[in-house]
Design an enzyme around this catalytic site. Structure first.
Site, short mmCIF file in Angstrom:
data_model
loop_
_atom_site.label_atom_id
_atom_site.label_comp_id
_atom_site.label_asym_id
_atom_site.label_seq_id
_atom_site.Cartn_x
_atom_site.Cartn_y
_atom_site.Cartn_z
N TYR A 31 -6.70 6.96 -5.93
CA TYR A 31 -5.99 7.99 -6.67
C TYR A 31 -4.57 7.53 -7.00
CZ TYR A 31 -3.26 9.49 -2.55
OH TYR A 31 -2.40 9.52 -1.48
N GLU A 177 5.10 3.34 7.65
CA GLU A 177 5.58 4.25 6.61
C GLU A 177 5.35 5.67 7.07
OE1 GLU A 177 3.18 3.85 3.03
OE2 GLU A 177 1.38 3.54 4.23
N LEU A 201 1.68 1.37 1.75
CA LEU A 201 1.48 1.52 0.31
C LEU A 201 2.69 0.94 -0.42
CD1 LEU A 201 -0.51 2.97 -1.71
CD2 LEU A 201 1.29 4.68 -1.90
C1 LIG Z 1 1.06 6.77 2.48
C2 LIG Z 1 2.07 6.83 1.37
N1 LIG Z 1 3.09 5.95 1.36
C3 LIG Z 1 4.03 5.97 0.40
C4 LIG Z 1 3.99 6.89 -0.63
C5 LIG Z 1 5.06 6.87 -1.70
O1 LIG Z 1 4.56 6.29 -2.87
P1 LIG Z 1 5.17 6.62 -4.31
O2 LIG Z 1 6.63 6.37 -4.23
O3 LIG Z 1 4.46 5.67 -5.20
O4 LIG Z 1 4.86 8.06 -4.59
C6 LIG Z 1 2.94 7.80 -0.69
C7 LIG Z 1 2.88 8.77 -1.79
O5 LIG Z 1 2.36 9.83 -1.70
C8 LIG Z 1 1.95 7.78 0.33
O6 LIG Z 1 0.92 8.64 0.31
#
Ligand SMILES: Cc1ncc(COP(=O)(O)O)c(C=O)c1O
Length: 290
Positions: A31, A177, A201
Site C-alpha cells: 500500500y 522506527e 520503511l
Molecule cells: C512503519 C512506518 N514507518 C514510517 C512511516 C513514514 O513514512 P512516510 O513518511 O512515507 O509516510 C510510515 C507511514 O505510515 C510507517 O507506517
C-alpha cells in the site's frame, strides 16, 4: 465517497472484494498513503517510486503503469473535492483459491480511497505527544510497505492503552522506527535517524526532512541509535506523510529533554512548511489552480 476499485470509480458502498482475495486471506499486498494539499499530491514522484519498489520486491507486476497511477489518483481527487486529503492506495495479488504459492494467473486487486487529513490540533503541536518503547516484533522486510500490519497494530494499540500516540520500536537494543512513523533524535544541535536497511520503511517524509536539514547545514547523521540515546535525547521527532514532524515530549511517561517541543524541532518544522508550500506553490500554478 467515491472510491477506485479495479478500473472503476464507484460509491464506497458498492465496492466489493471477494473473500478469496489474497489480501484478505494472506495479507499478500502492498500500500501507499499519499497526502494532497490544495488539490496537489505532495511528493507524488517519491511515493510512486516507493510503490513500484514495493511491487517489485513482492514480485507483483505493476498493474497500472506510471501514467495510469497519476491519472487515476488525480481523477479520484477531483471526484472527492474537499480540503487537505490523503489517498490510501492498496494493491493485492488478486483473487485465487487459497494456496500460499503464487497463482498461475490472477489480476491484481487495486483499491484507492480519499481520506481527510486531520490537521494536528494546535495544542498537540505545541505540547508534543507521548510515545512508549516496545520491542520490534515485526518481520524482516519492513522496508516493503506491506499491508501485513498485525505487529504494528498491536504495538499502536499498546501505546494507545498507555495514553501515548505511538510505539517506538527497538530491535536488539537499537531503534528501528515507530509503528507508523520514522524517528529522529536530537542531542544538542545534532540530529540523528537510523540508516535505511530491511528493518525500516524508507519514509518519504524522512527523506524530505533529511534533505531539508542537510540544506540548512545542520549536523545530521544516519546511524545506529541505542535505547540509551532515546532516553537521554533532548528532542525526539516522529515523521510521516500525515503526521509531518511531531515532537515526542514524553517517553514511557518521562519527559523528553525539558518536556516541551525543542528549538531544533521548531526550526525544522518551519523549514518543512516553507519547503512544502514552495513545492506545492509551483505545482498549484502549473495546474492552473493558483
Ligand atoms: C512503519 C512506518 N514507518 C514510517 C512511516 C513514514 O513514512 P512516510 O513518511 O512515507 O509516510 C510510515 C507511514 O505510515 C510507517 O507506517
Amino acid at each position: 465517497m467515491t472510491v477506485f476499485l479495479n478500473g472503476r470509480y464507484l460509491p464506497l458502498e458498492q465496492a466489493k472484494v471477494s473473500p478469496l482475495d489474497r489480501g484478505f486471506v494472506f495479507g499478500d499486498g502492498i500500500y501507499e498513503v499519499i497526502p494532497s494539499y490544495q488539490g496537489v499530491l505532495f511528493l507524488l514522484d517519491a511515493h510512486l517510486e516507493r510503490l513500484r519498489r514495493s511491487l517489485s520486491e513482492i514480485r507483483l507486476p505493476d498493474p497500472m503503469g506510471e501514467s495510469g497511477w497519476r491519472g487515476m489518483l488525480e481523477h479520484l481527487l477531483e471526484l472527492n473535492p474537499g480540503g487537505d486529503r490523503g489517498i490510501y492506495l492498496q494493491i493485492t495479488r488478486g483473487v485465487a483459491p487459497r494456496d500460499h504459492a503464487f497463482p498461475a494467473a490472477t489480476e491484481a486487486t487495486v483499491f484507492a480511497m480519499v481520506t481527510p487529513i486531520k490537521p494536528q490540533r494546535p495544542e498537540t503541536t505545541a505540547q508534543g505527544v507521548g510515545a512508549i518503547l516496545l520491542p520490534d516484533e515485526r518481520w524482516g522486510r519492513c522496508d516493503i510497505k506491506a499491508i501485513t500490519l498485525l505487529a504494528n497494530v498491536l504495538a499502536r494499540q499498546t501505546a494507545v492503552e498507555q495514553g501515548a500516540i505511538e510505539a517506538i520500536l527497538l530491535r536488539d537494543g537499537r531503534l528501528t522506527e515507530g509503528a507508523a512513523s520514522n524517528v529522529f533524535v536530537v542531542h544538542g544541535d545534532v540530529v540523528r535517524t537510523p540508516p535505511l536497511d530491511r528493518g525500516i520503511l524508507p519514509g518519504i517524509t524522512r527523506r524530505f526532512v533529511l534533505d531539508l536539514l542537510e540544506g540548512h547545514s545542520r549536523p545530521v547523521f544516519e546511524e545506529a541509535i541505542l535505547e540509551s540515546d532515546l532516553r537521554t535525547a533532548d528532542e525526539i521527532w516522529l515523521t510521516s506523510s500525515t503526521k509531518e514532524i511531531l515532537a515526542v515530549t514524553r517517553l514511557d511517561g518521562q519527559p523528553v529533554g525539558v518536556g516541551r517541543p525543542g528549538p531544533v524541532w521548531r526550526e525544522t518544522l518551519d523549514g518543512y512548511q516553507r519547503a512544502k508550500n514552495d513545492a506545492l506553490g509551483a505545482r498549484v500554478s502549473e495546474n492552473g489552480y493558483g
